[in-house]
Design a protein around this motif. Sequence first.
Motif, PDB file in Angstrom:
ATOM      1  N   UNK A  19       0.854  -1.183   0.000  1.00 57.17           N
ATOM      2  CA  UNK A  19       0.000   0.000   0.000  1.00 57.17           C
ATOM      3  C   UNK A  19       0.896   1.241   0.000  1.00 57.17           C
ATOM      4  N   UNK A  20       0.798   2.031  -1.052  1.00 59.06           N
ATOM      5  CA  UNK A  20       1.637   3.237  -1.194  1.00 59.06           C
ATOM      6  C   UNK A  20       3.109   2.943  -0.876  1.00 59.06           C
ATOM      7  N   UNK A  21       3.683   1.910  -1.497  1.00 52.35           N
ATOM      8  CA  UNK A  21       5.044   1.505  -1.111  1.00 52.35           C
ATOM      9  C   UNK A  21       6.126   2.420  -1.691  1.00 52.35           C
ATOM     10  N   UNK A  32       7.856  17.732 -13.515  1.00 53.81           N
ATOM     11  CA  UNK A  32       6.752  16.877 -13.907  1.00 53.81           C
ATOM     12  C   UNK A  32       5.899  16.321 -12.781  1.00 53.81           C
ATOM     13  N   UNK A  33       6.158  16.737 -11.543  1.00 55.44           N
ATOM     14  CA  UNK A  33       5.356  16.253 -10.418  1.00 55.44           C
ATOM     15  C   UNK A  33       4.125  17.144 -10.250  1.00 55.44           C
ATOM     16  N   UNK A  34       2.950  16.547 -10.226  1.00 56.39           N
ATOM     17  CA  UNK A  34       1.711  17.320 -10.157  1.00 56.39           C
ATOM     18  C   UNK A  34       1.359  17.725  -8.735  1.00 56.39           C
ATOM     19  N   UNK A  35       1.869  16.992  -7.762  1.00 58.30           N
ATOM     20  CA  UNK A  35       1.622  17.320  -6.352  1.00 58.30           C
ATOM     21  C   UNK A  35       2.889  17.015  -5.572  1.00 58.30           C
ATOM     22  N   UNK A  70      -2.402   5.945  -3.908  1.00 57.49           N
ATOM     23  CA  UNK A  70      -3.253   7.127  -3.944  1.00 57.49           C
ATOM     24  C   UNK A  70      -2.906   8.006  -5.132  1.00 57.49           C
ATOM     25  N   UNK A  71      -3.906   8.598  -5.747  1.00 58.06           N
ATOM     26  CA  UNK A  71      -3.682   9.415  -6.942  1.00 58.06           C
ATOM     27  C   UNK A  71      -2.944  10.711  -6.649  1.00 58.06           C
ATOM     28  N   UNK A 104       4.674   9.398  -1.980  1.00 61.84           N
ATOM     29  CA  UNK A 104       5.076   8.397  -2.967  1.00 61.84           C
ATOM     30  C   UNK A 104       4.388   8.713  -4.300  1.00 61.84           C
ATOM     31  N   UNK A 105       4.983   9.564  -5.136  1.00 60.84           N
ATOM     32  CA  UNK A 105       4.386   9.872  -6.440  1.00 60.84           C
ATOM     33  C   UNK A 105       4.406   8.656  -7.373  1.00 60.84           C
ATOM     34  N   UNK A 106       3.641   8.729  -8.444  1.00 59.84           N
ATOM     35  CA  UNK A 106       3.483   7.603  -9.371  1.00 59.84           C
ATOM     36  C   UNK A 106       4.814   7.016  -9.836  1.00 59.84           C
ATOM     37  N   UNK A 107       5.796   7.867 -10.090  1.00 58.35           N
ATOM     38  CA  UNK A 107       7.075   7.389 -10.636  1.00 58.35           C
ATOM     39  C   UNK A 107       7.756   6.388  -9.710  1.00 58.35           C
TER      40      UNK A 107
END
Length: 214
Positions: free
Chosen positions: A76-78, A101-104, A149-150, A155-158
């Motif tokens: 979970x959100x690793x 490129x990070x949105x948040x 989490x979006x 922990x961003x998507x990348x």
Amino acid sequence: LAELGLAVVTASFRNGEDAPHMSNITTRDLRDVVDFVRKKWKDVPFGLVGSSSGGFFALNLSQTLGPSIISFCIPICPVADPFKRASYLRSSISGSAHSDGYSTFHDPTKSAHMLEKQLSFWVNDESMKEAGESMKINEHDIPTLLIIGAVDKNVPFSVTADVQAWATRTIVIGGKGHELCDEVVKGGGYHCYLPDIERFLEYCSSLKDVHTKK
């Protein structure tokens, strides 16, 4: 998880500056827990669930121990790629997160604190890169449900991109961040991932039944 009828064993483990990566203390602590559970319940399917840094260790152990011991993994959100996470934090510290490129993202002070804590365990970039490389493939094809989490500022998507590529299923919770590690969103709606876990465990059970018949 207990609400789904699972027997749940929780454990704390040494981590950070008192137990840096090269000491292998954290892995030994967690292996001791695995060994205890496997001896106590020998014939029960056993899986690993972990969040944030615990999610990394759940993934790492599932890859290390293999299917003879681990039946499933739910990170979970690793922090699946520590170096990519460090790179994100450095972008936030320098003020270039948006242009990178990070949105948040966190503010520089928060990011600096997080990076300091992360480096107290990993110590250097080389060890973080090596850890990230180990997550590029699911070596033992362990059934894996990745929950993220979006809008996770920790922990961003990348950071989870490689695991997203091979996970059995990836659940992205819209509008949620790292708080998914602390509590399950109640109510059974789209923000609650317990139904997804239940379906995933049913799938894992069906795999076991197929293997048993063979």
